[in-house]
Motif scaffolding. Structure first.
Motif, PDB file in Angstrom:
ATOM      1  N   LYS A  84      -6.247  11.059   0.215  1.00 26.67           N
ATOM      2  CA  LYS A  84      -5.655  11.791  -0.910  1.00 26.67           C
ATOM      3  C   LYS A  84      -4.137  11.692  -0.889  1.00 26.67           C
ATOM      4  CE  LYS A  84      -7.326  15.977  -1.402  1.00 26.67           C
ATOM      5  NZ  LYS A  84      -7.893  17.293  -0.980  1.00 26.67           N
ATOM      6  N   ARG A  85      -3.558  11.837   0.287  1.00 22.06           N
ATOM      7  CA  ARG A  85      -2.099  11.808   0.431  1.00 22.06           C
ATOM      8  C   ARG A  85      -1.543  10.420   0.109  1.00 22.06           C
ATOM      9  NH1 ARG A  85      -2.181  13.423   5.150  1.00 22.06           N
ATOM     10  NH2 ARG A  85      -1.849  11.469   6.294  1.00 22.06           N
ATOM     11  N   GLU A  86      -2.253   9.378   0.522  1.00 18.10           N
ATOM     12  CA  GLU A  86      -1.787   8.015   0.293  1.00 18.10           C
ATOM     13  C   GLU A  86      -1.875   7.613  -1.174  1.00 18.10           C
ATOM     14  OE1 GLU A  86      -2.915   6.150   4.684  1.00 18.10           O
ATOM     15  OE2 GLU A  86      -4.317   5.953   3.007  1.00 18.10           O
ATOM     16  N   THR A  90      -2.999   3.770  -0.846  1.00 18.50           N
ATOM     17  CA  THR A  90      -3.927   3.738   0.282  1.00 18.50           C
ATOM     18  C   THR A  90      -4.463   2.339   0.532  1.00 18.50           C
ATOM     19  OG1 THR A  90      -5.886   4.750   1.292  1.00 18.50           O
ATOM     20  CG2 THR A  90      -5.994   4.266  -1.069  1.00 18.50           C
ATOM     21  N   GLN A  91      -4.669   2.041   1.797  1.00 22.19           N
ATOM     22  CA  GLN A  91      -5.288   0.777   2.174  1.00 22.19           C
ATOM     23  C   GLN A  91      -6.798   0.932   2.357  1.00 22.19           C
ATOM     24  OE1 GLN A  91      -3.551  -2.249   2.317  1.00 22.19           O
ATOM     25  NE2 GLN A  91      -2.101  -0.873   1.308  1.00 22.19           N
ATOM     26  N   ALA A  92      -7.303   2.155   2.253  1.00 20.47           N
ATOM     27  CA  ALA A  92      -8.720   2.417   2.471  1.00 20.47           C
ATOM     28  C   ALA A  92      -9.569   1.743   1.390  1.00 20.47           C
ATOM     29  CB  ALA A  92      -8.987   3.915   2.488  1.00 20.47           C
ATOM     30  N   ASP A  93     -10.642   1.118   1.818  1.00 27.88           N
ATOM     31  CA  ASP A  93     -11.606   0.518   0.894  1.00 27.88           C
ATOM     32  C   ASP A  93     -12.933   1.266   0.900  1.00 27.88           C
ATOM     33  OD1 ASP A  93      -9.968  -1.761   0.104  1.00 27.88           O
ATOM     34  OD2 ASP A  93     -10.282  -2.493   2.145  1.00 27.88           O
ATOM     35  N   GLU A 280     -11.460   4.909  -4.519  1.00 26.25           N
ATOM     36  CA  GLU A 280     -10.792   4.633  -5.784  1.00 26.25           C
ATOM     37  C   GLU A 280      -9.506   3.851  -5.504  1.00 26.25           C
ATOM     38  OE1 GLU A 280      -9.853   4.439  -9.729  1.00 26.25           O
ATOM     39  OE2 GLU A 280     -11.713   5.252  -8.888  1.00 26.25           O
ATOM     40  N   GLY A 281      -9.310   2.760  -6.247  1.00 27.28           N
ATOM     41  CA  GLY A 281      -8.121   1.948  -6.030  1.00 27.28           C
ATOM     42  C   GLY A 281      -8.247   0.984  -4.868  1.00 27.28           C
TER      43      GLY A 281
END
Length: 356
Positions: A84-86, A90-93, A280-281
């Motif tokens: 959420k903060r990133e 974010t790099q999370a997939d 998301e993203g």
């Protein structure tokens, strides 16, 4: 008009010159950037599961696909807050965690995106998927009774509700209300019987506790073996781990205990999942979906079951021999999304009845 035509022609010449002045390197860099976006060979996984078997499966996925799995481990809520903060950076997939309640929180926070996959639909039953396809269950566990064989007979046990009866006063062990597994258990009762009956159950359990809630699921089973209480409520895979522990003392304790699946003649035993959703993203969405599909397929599902004593969600895969020895059981027939829908109500009830 003549002056206007001259001005427009000059402007066109300037624009063409500017385009022509773009260096070959700039053009190449942009092309490489576009190609990287579509041909990425990595996926970034944020996971709260810390099991060796998971790491082995990720390595297998890398070998089969050539896609590198970058693993970021942490506590479920911490990872969610990080995503959420990133935000868009974010790099999370892929976000992987235990409990449908936590997956619901991720969905409500807007950090997941819908995924459409024929393979996931084929491997994972609808009741173990989010209704909007935001997340998919990958492993299943049941919340059961573990009892002291020297003090309790199987015929003494029946339902979750029966544990609130007077004969069980001072005999029940269960962990804190802050634990999401208990929150989801109570949320399932809210879905089935409504808030008032769910509150009555929580009050009854608090009244019948053998001690103030402390420790994890395995600590409850150990306390039963030690004679502190007679019946514990815990997840199946924890008990499977105890029976196959590298610690001989833990195995010895577990062998003194019995397994019981409650509510078999009524609403069924509560079940929950570990699962994952695409962030998301995500910069590597296709690879994230491929990893999800890999984890839902037969080989990975059988590995989960054999190594971690979890029930496979893929119905083409049988549970491990230990779980089969406990017998088939009737499950609660409710959408797992309701565990998230009712989470806030469950927490409120726990606070009202003084379940610490």
């Amino acid at each position: 008009m003549k002056k206007l035509r001259i001005f427009m022609m000059c402007l066109l010449v300037v624009m063409l010159a500017a385009c022509g002045n773009q260096s070959p390197k700039e053009s190449t860099d942009q092309n490489q950037k576009d190609q990287t976006a579509s041909d990425s060979k990595e996926v970034n996984l944020y996971t709260s599961r810390h099991y060796d078997v998971d790491d082995e499966l990720y390595k297998k996925f890398e070998q089969e696909t050539g896609i590198k799995v970058n693993i970021i481990k942490g506590e479920a809520d911490e990872l969610l807050e990080r995503i959420k903060r990133e935000g868009d950076a974010t790099q999370a997939d892929l976000y992987l965690t235990a409990d449908a309640g936590r997956l619901f929180r991720a969905k409500e926070a807007g950090v997941l995106q819908p995924v459409s996959s024929e393979m996931l639909d084929r491997h994972i039953p609808k009741n173990f998927q989010d209704e909007d396809q935001m997340w998919y269950g990958l492993t299943k566990r049941a919340r059961i009774f573990i009892y002291n064989k020297n003090k309790v007979k199987p015929e003494d046990l029946s339902t979750y509700e029966a544990l609130t009866n007077p004969e069980w006063k001072g005999r029940i062990l269960i962990r804190s209300s802050e634990n999401v597994y208990n929150q989801s258990l109570l949320a399932s009762f809210i879905e089935i019987d409504g808030e008032e009956k769910a509150k009555q159950w929580a009050e009854g359990i608090v009244h019948n506790l053998a001690r103030k809630p402390e420790g994890g699921d395995r600590d409850q089973a150990k306390a039963v073996a030690a004679g502190i209480g007679d019946v514990a409520i815990m997840n199946t895979y924890y008990f499977g781990q105890m029976l196959n522990s590298e610690d001989p003392e833990e195995v010895k304790l577990a062998e003194e205990l019995g397994v019981f699946f409650p509510n078999q003649d009524s609403t069924g035993t509560h079940v929950n999942v570990s699962g994952a959703g695409v962030v998301e993203g995500s910069k590597n969405k296709d690879n994230a979906v491929k990893l999800l599909e890999f984890l839902s397929a037969k080989e990975a599902q059988a590995t989960f079951a054999e190594a971690n004593y979890e029930y496979p969600v893929n119905e083409e895969v049988n549970p491990t021999e230990l779980l089969q020895s406990w017998g088939d059981f009737k499950e609660q027939d409710i959408p797992l999304s309701s565990l998230g829908d009712n989470n806030a109500k469950a927490i409120m009830i726990f606070n009202e009845v003084g379940w610490q």
